[in-house]
Design a protein around this motif. Structure first.
Motif, short mmCIF file in Angstrom:
data_model
loop_
_atom_site.label_atom_id
_atom_site.label_comp_id
_atom_site.label_asym_id
_atom_site.label_seq_id
_atom_site.Cartn_x
_atom_site.Cartn_y
_atom_site.Cartn_z
N SER A 38 0.75 -1.47 -0.05
CA SER A 38 -0.08 0.37 -0.16
C SER A 38 0.69 1.13 0.43
CB SER A 38 -0.93 -0.08 1.09
OG SER A 38 -1.52 1.11 1.76
N ARG A 40 -0.35 4.34 0.79
CA ARG A 40 -1.77 5.43 1.32
C ARG A 40 -1.18 6.44 2.53
NH1 ARG A 40 -6.99 1.84 1.40
NH2 ARG A 40 -7.10 2.12 -1.08
N ASN A 41 0.44 6.44 2.56
CA ASN A 41 1.25 6.92 3.81
C ASN A 41 1.31 6.49 4.95
OD1 ASN A 41 3.32 9.66 4.22
ND2 ASN A 41 0.89 11.27 4.63
N GLU A 42 0.94 4.68 5.34
CA GLU A 42 0.98 4.52 6.52
C GLU A 42 2.41 4.69 6.88
OE1 GLU A 42 -0.25 2.80 3.53
OE2 GLU A 42 -2.08 2.09 3.54
N ASP A 112 -10.60 -0.24 -3.20
CA ASP A 112 -10.51 0.77 -2.61
C ASP A 112 -10.47 0.39 -1.02
OD1 ASP A 112 -9.80 2.68 -3.92
OD2 ASP A 112 -11.77 2.61 -4.99
N SER A 115 -6.27 -0.50 4.79
CA SER A 115 -5.14 -1.14 4.61
C SER A 115 -4.78 -1.65 5.66
CB SER A 115 -4.54 0.06 3.77
OG SER A 115 -4.23 1.08 4.49
N GLY A 147 -7.38 7.30 6.87
CA GLY A 147 -6.03 7.14 7.11
C GLY A 147 -5.39 7.10 8.48
#
Length: 157
Positions: A38, A40-42, A112, A115, A147
């Protein structure tokens, strides 16, 4: 595992046929998921949360969490918390230290969906009464679509 009818059952009997039909039918309902990394900035969120944790900065740490989240700890205890419940988290500790070994952000391919992140590290805490706590941990953090961490599962060695 392939089930076969008993040897005493003739191959073309209805009993034999039923065994094979059940296997084919149940196989149709098995869904295979493919996981991908992923983006997504995790990883950044986890790194910032750990940095805040090590500074015992509760406000910085709270930024990573959803307003309500679920925590399953290494002892199998499950609890639901609100961000405000974290206010006294560091109160019993003199110091804390969390060293990360790995952060692996994943999600289900071609979706979508929310995550997750697998985090491996060592955490140690020194309580104000002098007691020490140290664990090698593997944790899974689940992120919602905004997020934010919505739940966590913890495993200890």
């Amino acid at each position: 595992m392939i089930r076969r009818p008993p040897r005493s059952t003739p191959l073309y009997s209805s009993a034999a046929s039923d065994v094979y039909k059940r296997q084919v039918t149940s196989a149709l309902f098995i869904t295979v998921f493919s996981f991908v990394f992923s983006n997504r900035n995790e990883t950044k969120i986890i790194e910032e949360m750990v940095e805040s944790y090590n500074k015992m900065d509760i406000e910085g740490m709270k930024m990573a969490f959803a307003d309500e989240f679920v925590f399953n700890d290494y002892r199998g205890q499950k609890a639901t918390y609100k961000k405000s419940d974290l206010a006294n988290f560091f109160k019993p500790f003199r110091s804390v230290n969390w060293k990360l070994n790995a952060i692996i952000p994943i999600k289900i391919a071609n979706t979508d969906a929310a995550s997750g992140v697998i985090v491996r590290g060592t955490e140690s805490r020194v309580f104000k009464n002098g007691r020490k706590w140290k664990k090698d941990l593997m944790e899974i953090y689940y992120f919602d679509l905004e997020g934010k961490i919505s739940s966590m599962e913890q495993f200890a060695k």
